[in-house]
Design a protein around this motif. Structure first.
Motif, PDB file in Angstrom:
ATOM      1  N   MET A  69       0.878  -1.280  -0.123  1.00 55.45           N
ATOM      2  CA  MET A  69      -0.040   0.114  -0.079  1.00 55.45           C
ATOM      3  C   MET A  69       0.918   1.304   0.056  1.00 55.45           C
ATOM      4  N   LYS A  70       0.436   2.250  -0.731  1.00 60.51           N
ATOM      5  CA  LYS A  70       1.178   3.642  -0.744  1.00 60.51           C
ATOM      6  C   LYS A  70       1.299   4.267   0.598  1.00 60.51           C
ATOM      7  N   SER A  71       2.398   5.015   0.631  1.00 61.87           N
ATOM      8  CA  SER A  71       2.549   5.609   2.010  1.00 61.87           C
ATOM      9  C   SER A  71       2.801   7.135   1.665  1.00 61.87           C
ATOM     10  N   ILE A  72       2.385   8.100   2.501  1.00 59.56           N
ATOM     11  CA  ILE A  72       2.566   9.517   2.411  1.00 59.56           C
ATOM     12  C   ILE A  72       3.296  10.099   3.346  1.00 59.56           C
ATOM     13  N   ALA A  73       4.072  11.081   3.486  1.00 64.01           N
ATOM     14  CA  ALA A  73       4.893  11.501   4.794  1.00 64.01           C
ATOM     15  C   ALA A  73       4.356  12.759   5.017  1.00 64.01           C
ATOM     16  N   ILE A  74       4.022  12.948   6.309  1.00 69.11           N
ATOM     17  CA  ILE A  74       3.281  14.201   7.023  1.00 69.11           C
ATOM     18  C   ILE A  74       4.169  14.580   8.122  1.00 69.11           C
ATOM     19  N   SER A  75       4.670  15.736   8.032  1.00 58.83           N
ATOM     20  CA  SER A  75       5.335  16.017   9.622  1.00 58.83           C
ATOM     21  C   SER A  75       4.376  16.761  10.391  1.00 58.83           C
ATOM     22  N   GLY A  76       4.558  16.842  11.612  1.00 57.09           N
ATOM     23  CA  GLY A  76       3.691  17.611  12.474  1.00 57.09           C
ATOM     24  C   GLY A  76       4.287  18.218  13.634  1.00 57.09           C
TER      25      GLY A  76
ATOM     26  N   ALA B 217       8.378  15.940  15.924  1.00 55.38           N
ATOM     27  CA  ALA B 217       9.275  16.486  16.777  1.00 55.38           C
ATOM     28  C   ALA B 217      10.393  15.400  16.312  1.00 55.38           C
ATOM     29  N   GLY B 218      10.813  14.625  15.453  1.00 48.17           N
ATOM     30  CA  GLY B 218      11.815  13.838  15.115  1.00 48.17           C
ATOM     31  C   GLY B 218      11.408  12.377  15.430  1.00 48.17           C
ATOM     32  N   VAL B 219      10.236  12.084  15.939  1.00 48.61           N
ATOM     33  CA  VAL B 219       9.935  10.769  16.079  1.00 48.61           C
ATOM     34  C   VAL B 219       8.898  10.295  14.890  1.00 48.61           C
ATOM     35  N   LYS B 220       9.508   9.267  14.167  1.00 46.17           N
ATOM     36  CA  LYS B 220       8.705   8.769  13.117  1.00 46.17           C
ATOM     37  C   LYS B 220       7.957   7.491  13.467  1.00 46.17           C
ATOM     38  N   SER B 221       6.635   7.372  12.886  1.00 44.27           N
ATOM     39  CA  SER B 221       5.793   6.317  13.066  1.00 44.27           C
ATOM     40  C   SER B 221       4.903   6.189  12.106  1.00 44.27           C
ATOM     41  N   GLN B 222       4.552   5.025  11.684  1.00 50.14           N
ATOM     42  CA  GLN B 222       3.413   4.850  10.610  1.00 50.14           C
ATOM     43  C   GLN B 222       2.002   4.806  11.213  1.00 50.14           C
ATOM     44  N   ALA B 223       0.978   5.398  10.478  1.00 45.59           N
ATOM     45  CA  ALA B 223      -0.398   5.325  10.998  1.00 45.59           C
ATOM     46  C   ALA B 223      -1.368   5.238   9.716  1.00 45.59           C
ATOM     47  N   ILE B 224      -2.525   5.554  10.034  1.00 47.15           N
ATOM     48  CA  ILE B 224      -3.869   5.632   9.378  1.00 47.15           C
ATOM     49  C   ILE B 224      -4.806   6.707   9.654  1.00 47.15           C
ATOM     50  N   ILE B 225      -5.350   7.242   8.851  1.00 52.16           N
ATOM     51  CA  ILE B 225      -6.474   7.994   9.379  1.00 52.16           C
ATOM     52  C   ILE B 225      -7.778   7.466   9.678  1.00 52.16           C
TER      53      ILE B 225
ATOM     54  N   ASP C  78      -4.027  -1.785  -2.217  1.00 49.88           N
ATOM     55  CA  ASP C  78      -4.486  -0.588  -2.898  1.00 49.88           C
ATOM     56  C   ASP C  78      -5.788  -0.433  -3.342  1.00 49.88           C
ATOM     57  N   ALA C  79      -6.033  -1.496  -4.066  1.00 48.21           N
ATOM     58  CA  ALA C  79      -7.707  -1.662  -4.393  1.00 48.21           C
ATOM     59  C   ALA C  79      -7.860  -3.164  -4.728  1.00 48.21           C
ATOM     60  N   ILE C  80      -9.489  -3.345  -4.400  1.00 52.45           N
ATOM     61  CA  ILE C  80      -9.723  -4.707  -4.897  1.00 52.45           C
ATOM     62  C   ILE C  80     -10.317  -5.097  -6.195  1.00 52.45           C
ATOM     63  N   GLU C  81      -9.706  -5.725  -7.131  1.00 57.47           N
ATOM     64  CA  GLU C  81     -10.125  -5.902  -8.421  1.00 57.47           C
ATOM     65  C   GLU C  81     -11.153  -6.806  -8.586  1.00 57.47           C
ATOM     66  N   VAL C  82     -12.569  -6.406  -9.230  1.00 56.36           N
ATOM     67  CA  VAL C  82     -13.496  -7.263  -9.338  1.00 56.36           C
ATOM     68  C   VAL C  82     -13.706  -7.347 -10.744  1.00 56.36           C
ATOM     69  N   SER C  83     -13.770  -8.722 -11.332  1.00 55.52           N
ATOM     70  CA  SER C  83     -13.886  -8.773 -12.811  1.00 55.52           C
ATOM     71  C   SER C  83     -15.374  -8.960 -13.295  1.00 55.52           C
ATOM     72  N   ILE C  84     -15.650  -8.311 -14.220  1.00 57.55           N
ATOM     73  CA  ILE C  84     -17.138  -8.342 -14.661  1.00 57.55           C
ATOM     74  C   ILE C  84     -17.292  -8.854 -16.062  1.00 57.55           C
ATOM     75  N   GLU C  85     -16.153  -9.681 -16.421  1.00 53.97           N
ATOM     76  CA  GLU C  85     -16.149 -10.379 -17.706  1.00 53.97           C
ATOM     77  C   GLU C  85     -17.296 -11.151 -17.984  1.00 53.97           C
ATOM     78  N   ALA C  86     -17.751 -12.055 -16.981  1.00 56.05           N
ATOM     79  CA  ALA C  86     -18.908 -12.878 -17.066  1.00 56.05           C
ATOM     80  C   ALA C  86     -20.238 -12.282 -16.612  1.00 56.05           C
ATOM     81  N   LEU C  87     -20.482 -10.981 -16.516  1.00 56.18           N
ATOM     82  CA  LEU C  87     -21.749 -10.424 -15.984  1.00 56.18           C
ATOM     83  C   LEU C  87     -22.686 -10.195 -17.089  1.00 56.18           C
ATOM     84  N   GLU C  88     -23.747 -11.074 -17.250  1.00 54.76           N
ATOM     85  CA  GLU C  88     -24.761 -11.063 -18.111  1.00 54.76           C
ATOM     86  C   GLU C  88     -25.798 -10.042 -17.456  1.00 54.76           C
ATOM     87  N   VAL C  89     -26.835  -9.771 -18.402  1.00 58.92           N
ATOM     88  CA  VAL C  89     -28.020  -8.782 -17.837  1.00 58.92           C
ATOM     89  C   VAL C  89     -28.745  -9.624 -16.850  1.00 58.92           C
TER      90      VAL C  89
END
Length: 194
Positions: free
Chosen positions: A1-8, A65-73, A138-149
């Motif tokens: 999964m992608k990461s973005i750096a933010i400083s506080g 303040a110089g301390v790095k950690s990984q988080a989610i919103i 990053d994303a869940i791929e759902v195939s619609i190749e066999a989807l009829e009416v």
């Protein structure tokens, strides 16, 4: 999964008056939960835009303040009139604890039901996934190749290794319904045969 750096920057005082003052300076008050103690800090509103206003889910590399950690919103509060971000809650990631995140659904392929005039209806744009941080996608791929009416893809049909989908199993992700034009063409064909 992608990461973005933010400083506080750490906040000395916590309260309404100080939070309001931070917002006037273009900062957003934030809290980091999940560690031994909560840490109150402020982040730039401009830095948050790249994370908040996108359908893509990101891990966030926080530096306070110089301390790095990984988080989610975990939670975001918006102003009711201006829609500006007024507060953000972050959750500290632990490599050994599973977390639940909403991951976007990406449809792949072309449905034969749409080619004959059906209408593609995507009911779920995100799925709640519970997994260890290293296993998230990053994303869940759902195939619609066999989807009829008249056919659909339900949550129970999606199988992912090391991931648990917490949505109801009978929920429909995507379906192909009969469009008005196709229904009218079928009625005309049926009345022409009589």
């Amino acid at each position: 999964m992608k990461s973005i750096a933010i400083s506080g920057s750490p906040r000395e005082n916590v309260g309404k008056r100080d939070a309001k003052e931070l917002r006037y300076q273009g900062l957003v008050p934030a809290v980091l939960y999940g560690g031994p103690t909560q840490s109150h800090f402020a982040v730039s509103a401009a830095d948050l835009r790249t994370v908040v206003y996108t359908p893509v889910v990101h891990f966030i590399d926080l530096e306070i303040a110089g301390v790095k950690s990984q988080a989610i919103i975990k939670d975001i509060q918006f102003h009711p009139l201006t829609e500006q971000i007024i507060h953000v809650d972050f959750l500290l990631l632990d490599e050994k604890k599973p977390i639940t995140i909403e991951i976007p659904v990406k449809l792949t392929g072309t449905s034969p039901g749409v080619k004959v005039g059906g209408k593609l209806v995507q009911k779920l744009r995100k799925l709640r996934i519970k997994a260890l941080p290293k296993d998230h996608l990053d994303a869940i791929e759902v195939s619609i190749e066999a989807l009829e009416v008249g056919k659909s893809v339900k949550v129970a049909e999606i199988k992912l290794a090391n991931l648990t989908i917490t949505n109801a199993q009978e929920d429909t992700i995507v379906s192909v319904t009969t469009s008005r034009a196709l229904r009218q063409a079928e009625q005309e064909a049926a009345s022409g045969k009589k």
